[in-house]
Write a protein that holds these residues in place. Structure first.
Motif, mmCIF file in Angstrom:
data_model
loop_
_atom_site.group_PDB
_atom_site.id
_atom_site.type_symbol
_atom_site.label_atom_id
_atom_site.label_comp_id
_atom_site.label_asym_id
_atom_site.label_seq_id
_atom_site.Cartn_x
_atom_site.Cartn_y
_atom_site.Cartn_z
ATOM 1 N N HIS A 99 0.976 -1.112 -0.087
ATOM 2 C CA HIS A 99 0.027 0.045 -0.058
ATOM 3 C C HIS A 99 0.947 1.223 -0.148
ATOM 4 C CE1 HIS A 99 0.731 1.037 4.190
ATOM 5 N NE2 HIS A 99 0.575 -0.216 4.481
ATOM 6 N N GLY A 100 0.006 2.364 0.015
ATOM 7 C CA GLY A 100 0.940 3.670 -0.136
ATOM 8 C C GLY A 100 0.867 4.402 1.399
ATOM 9 N N PHE A 101 1.637 5.504 1.196
ATOM 10 C CA PHE A 101 1.998 6.406 2.366
ATOM 11 C C PHE A 101 0.654 6.740 3.114
ATOM 12 C CE2 PHE A 101 3.286 10.647 4.004
ATOM 13 C CZ PHE A 101 4.230 10.222 5.086
ATOM 14 N N GLU A 102 0.666 6.549 4.192
ATOM 15 C CA GLU A 102 -0.466 6.868 5.255
ATOM 16 C C GLU A 102 -1.734 6.160 4.658
ATOM 17 O OE1 GLU A 102 -0.119 10.983 7.495
ATOM 18 O OE2 GLU A 102 -0.180 11.311 5.332
ATOM 19 N N SER A 103 -1.508 4.949 4.202
ATOM 20 C CA SER A 103 -2.477 4.132 3.780
ATOM 21 C C SER A 103 -2.590 2.979 4.653
ATOM 22 C CB SER A 103 -2.665 3.884 2.274
ATOM 23 O OG SER A 103 -3.908 3.026 2.088
ATOM 24 N N ALA A 104 -3.261 1.569 4.426
ATOM 25 C CA ALA A 104 -3.029 0.501 5.207
ATOM 26 C C ALA A 104 -3.359 -0.402 4.148
ATOM 27 C CB ALA A 104 -3.818 0.563 6.132
ATOM 28 N N GLY A 128 3.690 -5.846 -6.504
ATOM 29 C CA GLY A 128 3.236 -4.694 -6.815
ATOM 30 C C GLY A 128 2.760 -3.752 -5.874
ATOM 31 N N GLY A 129 2.531 -2.735 -6.227
ATOM 32 C CA GLY A 129 1.948 -1.427 -4.963
ATOM 33 C C GLY A 129 1.854 -0.020 -5.675
ATOM 34 N N THR A 130 0.933 0.493 -4.842
ATOM 35 C CA THR A 130 0.791 1.960 -5.121
ATOM 36 C C THR A 130 1.520 3.098 -4.596
ATOM 37 O OG1 THR A 130 -0.929 1.763 -3.541
ATOM 38 C CG2 THR A 130 -1.762 1.262 -5.611
ATOM 39 N N SER A 131 2.065 3.981 -5.151
ATOM 40 C CA SER A 131 2.502 5.162 -4.534
ATOM 41 C C SER A 131 3.833 4.701 -3.712
ATOM 42 C CB SER A 131 1.595 5.847 -3.778
ATOM 43 O OG SER A 131 2.225 7.149 -3.342
ATOM 44 N N MET A 132 3.755 4.670 -2.621
ATOM 45 C CA MET A 132 4.990 4.276 -1.720
ATOM 46 C C MET A 132 5.159 2.909 -1.789
ATOM 47 S SD MET A 132 5.617 4.420 2.456
ATOM 48 C CE MET A 132 4.337 3.156 2.696
ATOM 49 N N GLY A 133 3.997 2.107 -2.087
ATOM 50 C CA GLY A 133 4.078 0.644 -2.399
ATOM 51 C C GLY A 133 4.808 0.311 -3.615
ATOM 52 N N GLY A 134 4.617 1.296 -4.675
ATOM 53 C CA GLY A 134 5.348 1.199 -6.019
ATOM 54 C C GLY A 134 6.745 1.578 -5.799
ATOM 55 N N ILE A 135 7.037 2.608 -5.229
ATOM 56 C CA ILE A 135 8.454 2.970 -4.747
ATOM 57 C C ILE A 135 9.281 1.658 -4.208
ATOM 58 C CG2 ILE A 135 9.928 4.386 -3.578
ATOM 59 C CD1 ILE A 135 7.771 6.657 -3.857
ATOM 60 N N THR A 136 8.521 1.099 -3.067
ATOM 61 C CA THR A 136 9.046 -0.099 -2.527
ATOM 62 C C THR A 136 9.233 -1.333 -3.413
ATOM 63 O OG1 THR A 136 7.971 0.788 -0.538
ATOM 64 C CG2 THR A 136 8.812 -1.851 -0.306
ATOM 65 N N THR A 137 8.289 -1.523 -4.389
ATOM 66 C CA THR A 137 8.279 -2.460 -5.424
ATOM 67 C C THR A 137 9.605 -2.561 -6.063
ATOM 68 O OG1 THR A 137 6.060 -2.864 -5.330
ATOM 69 C CG2 THR A 137 7.457 -3.409 -7.272
ATOM 70 N N LEU A 138 9.875 -1.135 -6.678
ATOM 71 C CA LEU A 138 11.163 -0.965 -7.428
ATOM 72 C C LEU A 138 12.340 -1.246 -6.700
ATOM 73 C CD1 LEU A 138 10.047 2.092 -9.352
ATOM 74 C CD2 LEU A 138 10.929 0.436 -10.277
ATOM 75 N N GLY A 139 12.430 -0.955 -5.517
ATOM 76 C CA GLY A 139 13.591 -1.394 -4.431
ATOM 77 C C GLY A 139 13.722 -2.784 -4.157
ATOM 78 N N ILE A 182 11.761 -12.537 -7.651
ATOM 79 C CA ILE A 182 10.538 -11.867 -8.208
ATOM 80 C C ILE A 182 10.388 -11.861 -9.809
ATOM 81 C CG2 ILE A 182 9.400 -9.622 -8.641
ATOM 82 C CD1 ILE A 182 10.924 -8.629 -5.844
ATOM 83 N N ASP A 183 9.166 -12.475 -10.367
ATOM 84 C CA ASP A 183 9.067 -12.825 -11.613
ATOM 85 C C ASP A 183 8.428 -11.692 -12.417
ATOM 86 O OD1 ASP A 183 9.881 -15.902 -12.097
ATOM 87 O OD2 ASP A 183 8.354 -15.868 -10.263
ATOM 88 N N ALA A 184 7.648 -10.831 -11.717
ATOM 89 C CA ALA A 184 6.793 -9.755 -12.458
ATOM 90 C C ALA A 184 6.390 -8.766 -11.488
ATOM 91 C CB ALA A 184 5.541 -10.211 -13.180
ATOM 92 N N ALA A 185 6.156 -7.570 -11.922
ATOM 93 C CA ALA A 185 6.082 -6.410 -10.827
ATOM 94 C C ALA A 185 5.007 -5.274 -11.572
ATOM 95 C CB ALA A 185 7.450 -5.708 -10.431
ATOM 96 N N ALA A 186 4.254 -5.130 -10.989
ATOM 97 C CA ALA A 186 3.360 -3.903 -11.307
ATOM 98 C C ALA A 186 3.543 -2.513 -10.362
ATOM 99 C CB ALA A 186 2.065 -4.327 -11.134
ATOM 100 N N ILE A 187 4.107 -1.512 -10.913
ATOM 101 C CA ILE A 187 4.435 -0.280 -10.270
ATOM 102 C C ILE A 187 3.565 0.589 -10.473
ATOM 103 C CG2 ILE A 187 6.167 1.420 -9.963
ATOM 104 C CD1 ILE A 187 7.279 -1.803 -11.451
#
Length: 252
Positions: A32-37, A111-122, A130-135
């Motif tokens: 999930h994203g920043f200040e989300s859950a 995969g992830g949204t916002s902060m979660g997408g940033i984390t996914t790239l890390g 990891i076979d596939a990723a959605a950012i």
């Protein structure tokens, strides 16, 4: 659809699957994203589980059930602590999947949204499994965005309580997980990006630049870049459906 609240290695998470899911079903860890859950991404989990995936939605450090009641400035100052903790915890979740018998060498996506997408790239810079990723609305440029965040906070009158050497140490640590620096670690991965061109929270330009450079080096055979001209910092339904279908297809 079965949604279970569980705790793995002291990480609170939602475990979503259907009666048809088995121990050979593909797995998606969605962040999930920043200040989300975790529960705020149940719409992604619903789509993925219906397409045959086992889905894990963890709460990030300082978020959801791990909330420490920090104010906006306090939690902003600990943004990268949260991201780096989540990267480490994705590895712990993968080991829990193995221990619990859910992972038996089938494909795993993240995969992830916002902060979660940033984390996914890390995560893509450190986990070759990891076979596939959605950012979704994520940026790979950790050092660049950290410098911009510090500058923005200081302009708002919130000085960062760090010496220059401490800041340099932070930037050095972040560079270890910066996909714009370690682009080769993402080569031959299946990657999906969604980003709104009007995003005022996670800028569109660094993502677009990264993808342009990536395509020059590695081509775009395994890469999809879905950009929305009028979208800001919110994934629309079109993006949600495209991302979940793409993940399920690439993990089948």
């Amino acid at each position: 659809m079965i949604v279970q609240l569980e705790s793995w290695s002291n990480i609170p998470l939602l475990h979503i699957y259907t009666n048809q899911t088995n121990n050979h079903s593909p797995i998606v860890i969605f962040l999930h994203g920043f200040e989300s859950a975790k529960e705020h991404n149940l719409h992604y989990a619903y789509q993925l589980a219906n397409k045959g995936c086992r889905v894990i939605l963890p709460d990030a450090h300082l978020h959801g059930d791990r909330d420490e009641k920090l104010d906006q400035v306090e939690i902003s100052l600990r943004f990268w602590e949260t991201v780096l903790t989540s990267i480490e915890e994705v590895g712990k979740i993968k080991e829990e999947l193995r221990t619990r018998g859910y992972w038996t060498d089938q494909k795993i996506g993240i995969g992830g949204t916002s902060m979660g997408g940033i984390t996914t790239l890390g995560c893509l810079t450190v986990y070759p499994w990891i076979d596939a990723a959605a950012i979704m609305m994520g940026t790979p440029s950790y050092v660049q965005i950290a410098k911009a965040q510090i500058e923005q906070l200081e302009k708002k009158g919130s000085p960062i309580p760090l010496y220059l050497e401490e800041k340099d140490n932070i930037f050095h640590t972040l560079s270890t997980f910066d996909a714009s620096i370690h682009m080769d670690r993402l080569a031959n991965k299946s990657l999906f990006f969604w980003h709104g061109e009007k995003d005022a929270i996670v800028p569109f330009a660094p993502t677009a630049h990264f993808i342009e450079e990536y395509e020059k080096r590695y081509g775009n055979k395994q890469l999809v870049f879905m950009k929305e001209k009028t979208a800001g910092h919110a994934v629309n339904r079109k993006g949600l459906l495209a991302a979940t279908k793409w993940l399920a297809d690439n993990l089948a």
